[in-house]
Structure formats: structure tokens, C-alpha cells
Design a protein around this motif. Structure first.
Motif, PDB file in Angstrom:
ATOM      1  N   GLY A  12      -8.150  -3.396  -5.110  1.00  0.00           N
ATOM      2  CA  GLY A  12      -8.821  -2.004  -5.051  1.00  0.00           C
ATOM      3  C   GLY A  12      -9.089  -1.386  -6.242  1.00  0.00           C
ATOM      4  N   TYR A  13      -9.795  -0.178  -6.148  1.00  0.00           N
ATOM      5  CA  TYR A  13     -10.196   0.640  -7.153  1.00  0.00           C
ATOM      6  C   TYR A  13      -9.339   2.181  -7.008  1.00  0.00           C
ATOM      7  CZ  TYR A  13     -13.867  -2.690  -7.281  1.00  0.00           C
ATOM      8  OH  TYR A  13     -14.804  -3.827  -7.227  1.00  0.00           O
ATOM      9  N   GLY A  14      -8.513   2.407  -8.014  1.00  0.00           N
ATOM     10  CA  GLY A  14      -7.925   3.614  -8.249  1.00  0.00           C
ATOM     11  C   GLY A  14      -8.165   4.598  -9.614  1.00  0.00           C
TER      12      GLY A  14
ATOM     13  N   ARG B   2       0.788  -1.214  -0.076  1.00  0.00           N
ATOM     14  CA  ARG B   2      -0.078   0.155  -0.106  1.00  0.00           C
ATOM     15  C   ARG B   2       1.056   1.325  -0.042  1.00  0.00           C
ATOM     16  NH1 ARG B   2      -2.124  -3.381   4.055  1.00  0.00           N
ATOM     17  NH2 ARG B   2      -4.195  -4.086   3.630  1.00  0.00           N
TER      18      ARG B   2
ATOM     19  N   PRO C 124      -8.084   8.838  -3.114  1.00  0.00           N
ATOM     20  CA  PRO C 124      -8.184   7.688  -2.236  1.00  0.00           C
ATOM     21  C   PRO C 124      -8.408   6.308  -3.027  1.00  0.00           C
ATOM     22  CG  PRO C 124     -10.109   9.326  -1.958  1.00  0.00           C
ATOM     23  CD  PRO C 124      -9.223   9.821  -3.225  1.00  0.00           C
ATOM     24  N   PHE C 125      -7.853   5.202  -2.531  1.00  0.00           N
ATOM     25  CA  PHE C 125      -7.649   3.958  -3.115  1.00  0.00           C
ATOM     26  C   PHE C 125      -8.700   3.278  -2.199  1.00  0.00           C
ATOM     27  CE2 PHE C 125      -5.897  -0.316  -2.668  1.00  0.00           C
ATOM     28  CZ  PHE C 125      -6.076  -0.845  -4.354  1.00  0.00           C
ATOM     29  N   ASP C 126      -9.846   2.792  -3.038  1.00  0.00           N
ATOM     30  CA  ASP C 126     -10.820   2.010  -2.345  1.00  0.00           C
ATOM     31  C   ASP C 126     -10.624   0.639  -2.363  1.00  0.00           C
ATOM     32  OD1 ASP C 126     -12.770   4.469  -1.912  1.00  0.00           O
ATOM     33  OD2 ASP C 126     -12.877   4.422  -4.137  1.00  0.00           O
ATOM     34  N   GLU C 127      -9.956   0.152  -1.198  1.00  0.00           N
ATOM     35  CA  GLU C 127      -9.534  -1.045  -1.014  1.00  0.00           C
ATOM     36  C   GLU C 127     -10.797  -2.093  -0.945  1.00  0.00           C
ATOM     37  OE1 GLU C 127      -6.462  -3.956   1.314  1.00  0.00           O
ATOM     38  OE2 GLU C 127      -6.367  -1.909   1.729  1.00  0.00           O
ATOM     39  N   TYR C 128     -10.808  -3.259  -1.730  1.00  0.00           N
ATOM     40  CA  TYR C 128     -11.807  -4.260  -1.699  1.00  0.00           C
ATOM     41  C   TYR C 128     -11.544  -5.493  -0.685  1.00  0.00           C
ATOM     42  CZ  TYR C 128     -14.663  -8.115  -4.049  1.00  0.00           C
ATOM     43  OH  TYR C 128     -15.519  -8.821  -4.398  1.00  0.00           O
TER      44      TYR C 128
ATOM     45  N   ALA D   6     -10.741  -5.435   2.513  1.00  0.00           N
ATOM     46  CA  ALA D   6      -9.485  -5.029   2.932  1.00  0.00           C
ATOM     47  C   ALA D   6      -9.161  -6.007   4.210  1.00  0.00           C
ATOM     48  CB  ALA D   6      -9.585  -3.639   3.398  1.00  0.00           C
TER      49      ALA D   6
END
Length: 531
Positions: free
Chosen positions: A311-313, A285, A296-300, A302
Motif C-alpha cells: 500500500g501507499y503511505g 497493519r 490513511p494507508f491506502d492498501e493495494y 487488500a
């Protein structure tokens, strides 16, 4: 920067500069003496000013064909450049390397470039200057499905799918190689060049006919008599200028990637954040902000399957999915500590579901590999590690969105497959100098190979003392170490380019730009039209 990584980067840079000389300064001067430009000079004149050439396969054939004097970069340059504000794939023979003759790796390098062009709908530009097949190795170049003839088959397939192809003959174009430019949509040729199935000497030997170079296959003959070429030019500069104008008639690119977005951290920080020693830990990370856009990095999931971070970036403003190996120990809610770089049942299940979601929403996927493989042992097998791994491999194999793969460190065993190794059709696959390719880690492999060798010697009633055993171990380890070197992989085109960590974001931006040039991502699934 760690001294180990710094030393590797310096060695890579030095060797790359040597490779770029092709056949060397004397061979370049001979090319100039014929009134022709060297291959890199041709590409520089073809591309738009102040734009870069994104070279692919630079390390092809590194350390190979030494009995024939070597073949730097396999005697052909391939890469993506901007011509008349259009992105194109360039394939250009280097006549300073064995007169541009085709070695086995030359064929594979051209085939890889054609495949990238097909999958990304990139116009192809061939700068032809080749003596044809390298005859001492003709049996490895000529007959198989991934050899010389496949290139011409691909010319036809590319045209059928609507990918524009341009060819400029700027020197020799002999024997079977003559089919490549003639199968293209537009064909240019310079005076003094030759296009024929058999040269004057071979024609004399075969049918007893005496004929001049120009009568047989010169530019004037093909322009005025055979009608084979579309445009005849006096020299390289005028031919390249015409080629630029013709490419400029193509529809303008659709480009959704923007370089105005800043990363979360300077890309240069990667060299300090990444730990190349396999047994040391780091948090993936911490690396992601150096690659992705700030934000933001939206972690799937987590808290579940933590040895894979999903995750989504965004990259260049484009939404992407990320699947990356975590390289530090993790503690799940239930069960023992999990080790970084290892794929467990829960992490495999999580990644499979995440990749399916990316396909559902048409998100390109970025894979970051530093993987030791899948977890082994009784508990893992009873939990269904093979089943979970098979599911992950299945969804990657059937993924239809663009996939980009970057190998940071280890790429071992089935972990290579499960995180979109070369066999699973990434649009582009890159590696850092610290990358290592192998079916298993070096220590495990050395012990296994040594055990096999010792058992074989004992079957033959050979006595082994401690010194012989240690010498055998050293030889096995040295051999395995050489084969896991990233340059060995790049020489065989298992990766498209070796990147310095600081170059990573720029390279991925270019790759994503190429891979997302069209609105409908479903166009990119080539199905049966595989190159």
C-alpha cells in the motif's frame, strides 16, 4: 513489552557500549598521549553541534578474529552525519584497534559505506589513521575484487561520478593505504602524521637508505616538497575545523523529508504490538502506524494475496510504497486458509505488480520482512509458485527507486530475496534484535542436518544409540541457533544496523532523507558503475 524482547534489547545495548570502546580505555589514553583524538572524539568535533551520528556497521566483525584478540567494529567507524548542514558519509579508522589495521571485514565495511555514498550521492569524508593491512591475514585482505584494492578503485569511480571526497590524515597512512587519501579531491594532514609507501625501517631493509620519518613522509615534506597534500594543520582540532569549512563550500542539500509530521501511533508501541515468537500471530497493519505518518494507508488489492500487505503511505511527508509480510492467517475468496509469514502465488503476483507501479511513479519502497519463505507442496507447485516467485525477484532486481528494508523477525530462504534482502541492493537494510537469518527455519534445518549426519554415520557402519542421537541434535541446533542470531548477521554486514523497535521510525526517516536528496530518482540507478 515482552520479557523476551526486553532481554534481547538489554543485551544488545550492553554489547554496543562495549563495542564503542574500541581497543579499550588504555588504548584511548595512548592515543591521547600522542597528542591525537580518539576516533569518536574526532567524529564529534567534525559534526555539527546537536546533531546525531547515524552509525552503520557497528557490529562488524563481532565474535570474529578472536585468535588475534578481536577487532571491535572491524577497526573502522562508518556512518552518516551532518557537517556544515550537509549530509556526509564518514569513514574513520580506529587506531585503538590494532593501530587501525585492515582486517577482511574492515575492507567490506569500507566498501559498503562507499556503495551507500555512491547510490545516494553522499559526499565522503575519510579520517585516516591506519597502519595498513593486518599482515597475518594479508591473503584475505589483499587480492580479491571485494578486498583492499577495490577501495581505491571505488575512489576513482566515485570521483568520476561527481561524488565529492575529502580525506584528512590524522596519524599513520602506510603502504597501499596511502592511495586512498591521495585519490580524494581534497587532502589535509596534521603534523606528526605519516604518509608513505614504506616506513623508515622498511626503506632501510629494502634499499639500505637511512631516512627520518619527516623526510620520508611527514606533513611538512608533503606540503612543501612533494606537493601531495593540499592543507597542512598542526593538530586534530585545527584540521577538523578546516575540514568543516571545506565541506561547507559544497552545494546545499535538497531535503524533502520533514520530521514535523507525527506518526499514527507512538513508535514505542511497537515493542508491545510485535510478537517475537514465530508461531504466534499479529497483524502487520497494527504496526504500520508506529512507522508511517498519521493519515490513511491506502492498501493495494487488500482482498487479494493477503499474506503480503502492500500500500501507499507517507514517511516524513514523502509518499512511499510499503510491502510487508502479514503474520496472521488469512482466508482468500477461493481456496484453503493461508498462513502468515508465507508467500503464496497470489501474494507474490500482487507484490510484483505493486513494485512495478512504484517504479512507474518513482515512489521509494519500504520492505518489512517477517517471512518463512514461499509456500511449498504439490498444490503450490502446480499453481506456479516458482514462476510467481521468479517474477517478484525479477521486478525487485530491476527496480530503480530507493529501497529500504527492515527485518522484524524471520528472514528465511527465498523470502529474504523476494522482499529485498541484501543481495538485491536495498539502500539501507536494518534489523530488530528479534531478526533471524537463514536458508530455512531452525527446526526444519536441524532435522535436515541431523538426518544427513545420521545417514553418513550409518554408511560408515557406526551404531547410534538414543543418547548419541539426542546429543547430536543438541549440537546441530546450538550451531544453527548461533548462526541465525542477528548479531552473527550484523558481524558480517548482512545488515547495516540493529535497531530497537522504538528507534525504527527515526532510522527510516534518516535513511529516506539520504535516499531522496535529489529530485530525479533516475540518477540513483548506478548501472555498470557498481561499487
Amino acid at each position: 513489552m515482552t520479557s523476551d524482547l526486553e532481554q534481547r534489547l538489554d543485551a544488545i545495548r550492553r554489547e554496543e557500549e562495549e563495542i564503542k570502546l574500541g581497543g579499550g580505555p588504555a588504548a584511548i589514553e595512548r592515543q591521547h598521549g600522542r597528542g591525537r583524538l580518539a576516533v569518536r572524539e574526532r567524529i564529534a568535533q567534525l559534526l555539527d553541534e546537536n546533531t546525531d551520528f547515524f552509525e552503520l556497521g557497528l557490529w562488524a566483525a563481532w565474535g570474529m578474529y578472536q585468535e588475534w584478540g578481536g577487532a571491535p567494529s572491524a577497526g573502522v567507524l562508518t556512518g552518516i552525519g551532518t557537517v556544515a548542514e550537509r549530509r556526509v558519509m564518514v569513514i574513520a579508522n580506529d587506531a585503538t584497534v590494532k593501530a587501525g589495521a585492515f582486517f577482511p571485514m574492515t575492507c567490506k565495511k569500507v566498501l559498503r559505506a562507499q556503495r551507500i555514498a555512491l547510490e545516494n550521492r553522499l559526499p565522503l569524508v575519510y579520517l585516516v589513521d591506519s597502519a595498513g593491512v593486518f599482515l597475518p591475514l594479508q591473503d584475505e585482505v589483499f587480492p580479491d575484487e571485494d578486498d583492499f584494492g577495490r577501495i581505491f578503485r571505488n575512489n576513482a569511480v566515485l570521483s568520476a561520478t561527481g561524488v565529492p571526497q575529502f580525506a584528512a590524515i590524522l596519524g599513520n597512512c602506510v603502504a597501499g593505504g596511502g592511495y586512498l587519501p591521495v585519490l580524494c579531491d581534497k587532502l589535509l594532514m596534521t603534523d606528526g602524521s605519516g604518509l608513505y609507501l614504506a616506513g623508515p625501517a622498511l626503506v632501510k631493509a629494502a634499499i639500505g637508505q637511512t631516512v627520518s620519518h619527516e623526510e620520508l613522509g611527514g606533513a611538512e615534506m608533503h606540503a612543501a616538497i612533494s606537493g601531495t597534500i593540499d592543507f597542512r594543520e598542526p593538530d586534530d582540532p585545527s584540521c577538523l575545523a578546516r575540514l568543516r569549512r571545506l565541506i561547507g563550500t559544497l552545494p546545499e542539500d535538497y531535503n524533502r523529508v520533514s520530521r514535523t509530521f507525527a506518526p499514527g501511533r507512538p513508535p514505542e508501541d511497537l515493542t508491545n504490538l510485535f510478537v517475537p515468537q514465530q508461531r504466534q500471530e499479529y497483524d502487520i497493519r497494527d504496526l504500520l502506524p508506529c512507522i508511517l505518518d498519521a493519515g490513511p494507508f491506502d492498501e493495494y488489492k487488500a482482498e487479494y494475496g493477503q499474506t503480503l500487505v502492500c500500500g501507499y503511505g507517507r514517511l516524513g511527508g514523502v509518499a512511499v510504497g510499503v510491502v510487508a509480510n502479514q503474520h496472521k492467517r488469512c482466508r482468500p475468496a477461493n481456496g484453503p486458509v493461508q498462513y502468515g509469514g508465507v508467500i503464496y502465488v497470489d501474494s507474490a503476483d500482487k507484490a510484483a505488480r505493486f513494485i512495478m507501479d512504484c517504479n512507474q511513479t518513482r515512489l521509494p519502497i519500504l520492505f518489512l520482512q517477517d517471512v518463512n519463505g514461499f509456500m511449498v507442496g504439490r498444490d503450490s507447485e502446480q499453481a506456479g509458485i516458482i514462476k510467481a516467485g521468479a517474477k517478484l525477484v525479477n521486478v525487485i532486481a530491476n527496480s530503480v527507486v530507493p529501497k529500504l528494508t527492515l527485518i522484524l523477525g524471520g528472514s528465511f530462504g527465498a523470502g529474504n530475496y523476494a522482499l529485498c534482502g541484501k543481495a538485491f541492493d536495498p539502500r539501507f537494510i536494518f534489523a530488530w534484535p528479534t531478526a533471524r537469518y537463514a536458508v530455512m527455519g531452525g527446526e526444519q534445518a536441524a532435522s535436515t542436518l541431523l538426518d544427513i549426519a545420521v545417514k553418513s554415520m550409518r554408511r560408515d557402519k557406526q551404531e547410534i544409540d538414543a543418547d548419541e542421537l539426542e546429543e547430536l541434535r543438541r549440537k546441530v541446533e546450538a550451531s544453527y541457533e548461533a548462526q541465525t542470531d542477528v548479531r552473527y548477521a550484523a558481524a558480517r554486514l548482512w545488515v547495516d544496523a540493529i535497531l530497537a523497535p522504538a528507534q525504527t521510525r527515526d532510522a527510516l526517516l534518516t535513511a529516506l532523507e539520504v535516499a531522496t536528496r535529489y529530485d530525479d530518482q533516475r540518477e540513483f540507478h548506478t548501472g555498470v558503475l557498481q561499487v
